[in-house]
Enzyme design. Structure first.
Site, PDB file in Angstrom:
ATOM      1  N   GLN A   1       3.232 -10.044   1.919  1.00  0.00           N
ATOM      2  CA  GLN A   1       2.500  -8.815   1.596  1.00  0.00           C
ATOM      3  C   GLN A   1       1.190  -9.231   0.938  1.00  0.00           C
ATOM      4  O   GLN A   1       1.152  -9.577  -0.234  1.00  0.00           O
ATOM      5  CB  GLN A   1       3.360  -7.933   0.696  1.00  0.00           C
ATOM      6  CG  GLN A   1       4.703  -7.577   1.347  1.00  0.00           C
ATOM      7  CD  GLN A   1       4.563  -6.667   2.550  1.00  0.00           C
ATOM      8  OE1 GLN A   1       4.073  -5.540   2.431  1.00  0.00           O
ATOM      9  NE2 GLN A   1       4.981  -7.148   3.721  1.00  0.00           N
TER      10      GLN A   1
ATOM     11  N   ALA B   1       5.811   3.112  -1.512  1.00  0.00           N
ATOM     12  CA  ALA B   1       5.961   1.926  -0.668  1.00  0.00           C
ATOM     13  C   ALA B   1       4.610   1.338  -0.258  1.00  0.00           C
ATOM     14  O   ALA B   1       3.555   1.924  -0.527  1.00  0.00           O
ATOM     15  CB  ALA B   1       6.777   2.275   0.564  1.00  0.00           C
ATOM     16  N   HIS B   2       4.658   0.199   0.405  1.00  0.00           N
ATOM     17  CA  HIS B   2       3.439  -0.505   0.800  1.00  0.00           C
ATOM     18  C   HIS B   2       2.580   0.332   1.752  1.00  0.00           C
ATOM     19  O   HIS B   2       3.092   1.055   2.579  1.00  0.00           O
ATOM     20  CB  HIS B   2       3.733  -1.885   1.385  1.00  0.00           C
ATOM     21  CG  HIS B   2       4.628  -1.919   2.579  1.00  0.00           C
ATOM     22  ND1 HIS B   2       4.894  -3.092   3.249  1.00  0.00           N
ATOM     23  CD2 HIS B   2       5.331  -0.953   3.210  1.00  0.00           C
ATOM     24  CE1 HIS B   2       5.710  -2.827   4.231  1.00  0.00           C
ATOM     25  NE2 HIS B   2       5.990  -1.566   4.239  1.00  0.00           N
ATOM     26  N   ASN B   3       1.280   0.214   1.546  1.00  0.00           N
ATOM     27  CA  ASN B   3       0.282   0.847   2.420  1.00  0.00           C
ATOM     28  C   ASN B   3       0.200   2.365   2.273  1.00  0.00           C
ATOM     29  O   ASN B   3      -0.556   3.008   3.020  1.00  0.00           O
ATOM     30  CB  ASN B   3       0.543   0.509   3.899  1.00  0.00           C
ATOM     31  CG  ASN B   3       0.847  -0.960   4.118  1.00  0.00           C
ATOM     32  OD1 ASN B   3       0.240  -1.821   3.485  1.00  0.00           O
ATOM     33  ND2 ASN B   3       1.815  -1.251   4.960  1.00  0.00           N
TER      34      ASN B   3
END
Lengths: 332, 332, 332
Positions: free
Chosen positions: B195, B236-238
């Protein structure tokens, strides 16, 4: 800084090299902006045009295409990308043996070499495999055993006796081995049942941030190899998770439930206790699982249904309420 | 101890003063029990009688009323209350420059003055703005940047590279910048995708206790200005959250989802990944969001429906089951 | 190592002794593998045969049975088991007075004796009762009061002013007393409302790992005696939980809601704010509670229904979708 030839990358990902394999690659790059020492990726047709004019030294693609870059053709771009990205951005691993002077380490601890132990970590009479990284503020209890090349991010807590395999990653703030939620009903109140088991986590498991995995009552809570658990998930006492399970965020599995190999648990899913979930079962996000599920397949909803039945129920419910769009809402 | 005149308070909250503005106010008080150096509040008609006999030095109200106290008339009592309460009970802010001797601070860190760093904090090669308070056991990674007047409560973890704006508050135990839940499927198992993005949190955001905000895969996870996130929430990511979003406890937003400005997410809501939620969308508690929602308005349930349709569905379902109150439950 | 006679165990659990009461028992054992200094349990008929040939020194059972072991007959095997297990595996309790040299303790703190304070704990100007165990990395704020024989596991955070009764257990990483989620709406954005109350936790409460309990806005958040809260649960500001409440994992109670005595909250349940839940109400796992529930009994689902109505609804929905198993899924 890692420096690796295109040919070596092609070998690593089992790809077919088209063009110059001798170019040196130093990192990941973007088709538009990346330079000659970078490798980029063509994930779908939309990027083919960019590949034709890219300045990247190498490009990864599922099929052949015209590009000035050296081309590596692979069956699965995502997998190849992951492997290459891990080469340039590896998971933390102890190289030099460094124990921060502020760490409190029990002299009886069996510590491999090299390990990296961060500031204010508290290491009991436990065992740490070589290559393992224990970051700041981590607490590891007596009798715990960690394998090789594990990473515990800051403020992780590992209770006494917990067994963790090789290459396990635990993100910050997670708690492994807390007491299971066990009480004996005595009239209208509850008496604590000591939780005498522990937690066994197999190799290559990753546990996200803010998770909790409870120790077993008499037997152990177990998590199978390569299983991945997202943030803020709860695994209760005596649960047995299979291998290659994926559990998305905000999900919980109640006590003594078994989750089969390769299950995929969508986010915000709640699974009740003492259930048996077969292999290759997939739960959609927000599922509430109150019964055994033996057959592999996709399930959703509360109540839980086969996905296709659930989707049909949605349509029926929409018809029901939209077909009655009268003044019937006055009482709202 | 702060000491401020009624007139100054009236100015601060843009209220209209009725009566003596010279009285000194030293804190908040109750209409029944508060004394001459306290200010109280009339939130609705029920309290008007109390206001007539109160011993408070000042009273805040939406409309004029009879009271021996100095009266401040304001359009919004709640907002005026918040501003006055913050005056007497301000958010923690570093006044003197104090770094606890047990804190471990990278000598290369760029630290404004004054800052307050608590016991056993671990400060990497990062940047801290003046006025910022970092409490005990906090860990801040290399390359992180915190603005001015931030507050990190005990045991917060900020990973490397995370960007945090001015006046951001993070309650205890939250984790900002942990790895996103990204894996490439390789046959039946999963390979970690590094990540490489980070988390960017704009100014005046507050994040509750026990939350997790994951770093992005290639781009960054972003949280817009003034957004407020309650306890045990997961971003969460993004993900990209807009400005002035409110997200209540035990909620989660899965990867790469966009949440529009001013959305209100009720508690225990799960929002799936790769969705686009428009501005001014409000989800009721316990919603499960598996589809895009473009139109502003109120939505509820699993499946998600416009609130009025959901409420109608409830009535239909009740009719259905109550209209069949026969022996049909034998098989339960 | 504890060493206690069968007769003494029988007394302790109020059981009827059959056979030799003088045998010394040193721990728990299994009917198959346990030796003469162990006590085991016959939970149901399946184990009666094993009891006849066991080498255990003592066996616990609900009814008389043939066994070479000394027999203790009790009305409730689970309760007797819990009491005996706690004798051999007691909850941690400070015996010797030990404050780790790396702990940072405010000299004005009022600390009973003996207490046990672990490495890197940070103890403000608070009060700790005798017998209390504070493990590594715990932070306790000024003005907090902990009773006797409490246990705070590693990295627990107790904010300023929090009141905790005797024998309270808090598992690792939980946060008690964080700011409630209170904001005043000012146009389209939000102003923080200082949270001036605290948290009061009565005696014999247990709070799991990774939980959050917010302090009150003006009054206090309260948790009644002997209430048990599982992992990753959230109790919001101004909530009042009764006595002997059981709250399973991943559940949340929003602000200012009252939960009656002896309620049982299933896992992954969300309860909305400003609600009143009566005594002896039981919510099934995954319930979403958006309304008051006055009557004792079992409730489930989203929307919440009496359990028997909910189960009927399930059957109706299954009939609906299974009775339409035509090509109607083409549009899926």
């Amino acid at each position: 800084m890692t420096d690796i030839t295109v040919a070596a990358i092609a070998d690593m990902v089992g790809g077919r090299l088209v063009g110059d394999g001798s170019r040196a690659i130093r990192g990941l790059g973007d088709l538009k902006t990346g330079g000659a020492d970078r490798i980029g990726f063509v994930r779908d047709r939309r990027y083919v045009a960019l590949a034709e004019t890219t300045k990247l030294g190498a490009v990864l693609s599922k099929s052949e295409l015209r590009t000035p870059a050296s081309l590596i053709v692979v069956p699965n771009v995502d997998v190849a990308y992951a492997k290459i990205a891990l080469t340039f951005h590896p998971t933390p691993r102890a190289s030099a043996h460094t124990i921060h002077p502020t760490a409190v380490v029990d002299p009886r601890a069996e510590i491999g070499s090299p390990v990296q132990i961060g500031p204010h970590a508290v290491i009991g009479k436990c065992t740490l495999g070589a290559g393992t990284v224990v970051m700041s503020g981590v607490s590891i209890g007596d009798g715990a055993v960690l394998g090789r090349d594990c990473v515990l991010y800051p403020n992780v807590v590992v209770y006494h006796g917990v067994q963790i395999g090789d290459r396990v990653i635990v993100q910050a703030g997670s708690v492994i081995g807390s007491d299971g939620f066990g009480y004996a009903r005595d009239g209208t109140s509850w008496i604590k049942v000591p939780q005498l088991g522990t937690v066994r986590i197999a190799e290559d498991v990753e546990i996200g941030a803010g998770c909790t995995v409870d120790r077993g009552t008499l037997t152990d809570t177990r998590i199978g190899a390569r299983t991945k658990i997202d943030n803020l998930c709860h695994v209760a006492h005596n649960c047995v998770l299979g291998v290659d399970v994926v559990m998305a965020a905000n999900s919980g599995v109640a006590g003594s439930t078994t989750i089969g190999d390769r299950c995929v648990i969508g986010g915000s899913t709640g699974i009740s206790g003492h259930l048996s979930i077969g292999a290759d079962v997939r739960f959609g996000g927000g599922s509430v699982v109150l019964r055994d599920v033996k057959e592999a397949g996709d399930y959703m909803g509360h109540p839980l249904m086969e996905k296709r039945l659930f989707l049909r129920l949605l349509r029926e419910q929409r018809r029901l309420v939209e077909g009655r769009d009268d003044g019937g809402d006055r009482d709202e």
